[in-house]
Design a protein around this motif. Sequence first.
Motif, PDB file in Angstrom:
ATOM      1  N   ASN A  99     -37.875 -39.323  86.028  1.00 47.30           N
ATOM      2  CA  ASN A  99     -38.186 -39.065  84.474  1.00 47.30           C
ATOM      3  C   ASN A  99     -37.178 -38.251  83.739  1.00 47.30           C
ATOM      4  O   ASN A  99     -37.298 -37.878  82.563  1.00 47.30           O
ATOM      5  CB  ASN A  99     -39.616 -38.348  84.404  1.00 47.30           C
ATOM      6  N   GLU A 100     -36.175 -37.795  84.438  1.00 44.32           N
ATOM      7  CA  GLU A 100     -35.278 -36.657  83.621  1.00 44.32           C
ATOM      8  C   GLU A 100     -33.970 -37.876  83.123  1.00 44.32           C
ATOM      9  O   GLU A 100     -33.435 -37.446  82.116  1.00 44.32           O
ATOM     10  CB  GLU A 100     -34.553 -35.771  84.772  1.00 44.32           C
ATOM     11  N   GLU A 157     -41.705 -40.978  88.976  1.00 46.24           N
ATOM     12  CA  GLU A 157     -42.977 -41.617  88.855  1.00 46.24           C
ATOM     13  C   GLU A 157     -42.832 -43.374  89.184  1.00 46.24           C
ATOM     14  O   GLU A 157     -41.883 -43.993  88.907  1.00 46.24           O
ATOM     15  CB  GLU A 157     -43.160 -41.654  87.283  1.00 46.24           C
ATOM     16  N   MET A 185     -44.631 -37.209  78.630  1.00 50.81           N
ATOM     17  CA  MET A 185     -44.294 -37.136  79.842  1.00 50.81           C
ATOM     18  C   MET A 185     -44.918 -36.349  80.846  1.00 50.81           C
ATOM     19  O   MET A 185     -44.818 -35.123  80.516  1.00 50.81           O
ATOM     20  CB  MET A 185     -42.524 -36.971  79.810  1.00 50.81           C
ATOM     21  N   LYS A 186     -45.003 -36.622  82.082  1.00 46.11           N
ATOM     22  CA  LYS A 186     -45.507 -35.870  83.286  1.00 46.11           C
ATOM     23  C   LYS A 186     -44.578 -34.983  83.731  1.00 46.11           C
ATOM     24  O   LYS A 186     -43.456 -35.071  83.407  1.00 46.11           O
ATOM     25  CB  LYS A 186     -46.038 -36.724  84.334  1.00 46.11           C
ATOM     26  N   ASN A 187     -44.757 -33.978  84.418  1.00 50.47           N
ATOM     27  CA  ASN A 187     -44.397 -32.856  84.920  1.00 50.47           C
ATOM     28  C   ASN A 187     -43.490 -33.315  86.177  1.00 50.47           C
ATOM     29  O   ASN A 187     -42.622 -32.529  86.684  1.00 50.47           O
ATOM     30  CB  ASN A 187     -45.108 -31.491  85.043  1.00 50.47           C
ATOM     31  N   ASN A 188     -43.893 -34.355  86.846  1.00 48.28           N
ATOM     32  CA  ASN A 188     -43.111 -34.940  87.784  1.00 48.28           C
ATOM     33  C   ASN A 188     -41.832 -35.548  87.655  1.00 48.28           C
ATOM     34  O   ASN A 188     -41.672 -36.230  86.698  1.00 48.28           O
ATOM     35  CB  ASN A 188     -43.997 -36.152  88.560  1.00 48.28           C
ATOM     36  N   ARG A 189     -40.977 -35.185  88.444  1.00 47.13           N
ATOM     37  CA  ARG A 189     -39.534 -35.738  88.240  1.00 47.13           C
ATOM     38  C   ARG A 189     -39.685 -37.446  88.234  1.00 47.13           C
ATOM     39  O   ARG A 189     -38.722 -37.711  87.657  1.00 47.13           O
ATOM     40  CB  ARG A 189     -38.675 -35.087  89.194  1.00 47.13           C
TER      41      ARG A 189
END
Length: 57
Positions: A24-25, A7, A1-5
Amino acid sequence: MKNNRFEEVYKQGKLTVSKIIRDNETGVLYLVHQEGYGMGLTVMVDAEGKPIIDKNF
């Protein structure tokens, strides 16, 4: 998973754009619609009014 909240998981259109964005959380999906200088954002819900969660999350 990316660090961006958030996507972008789907995009349709060029001048008038509709996008589906995933948190993404939580996996919750949101619909974004942009036209000209205007924009709208709403959580996507199922038939029972519960937020739709990305099954691929």
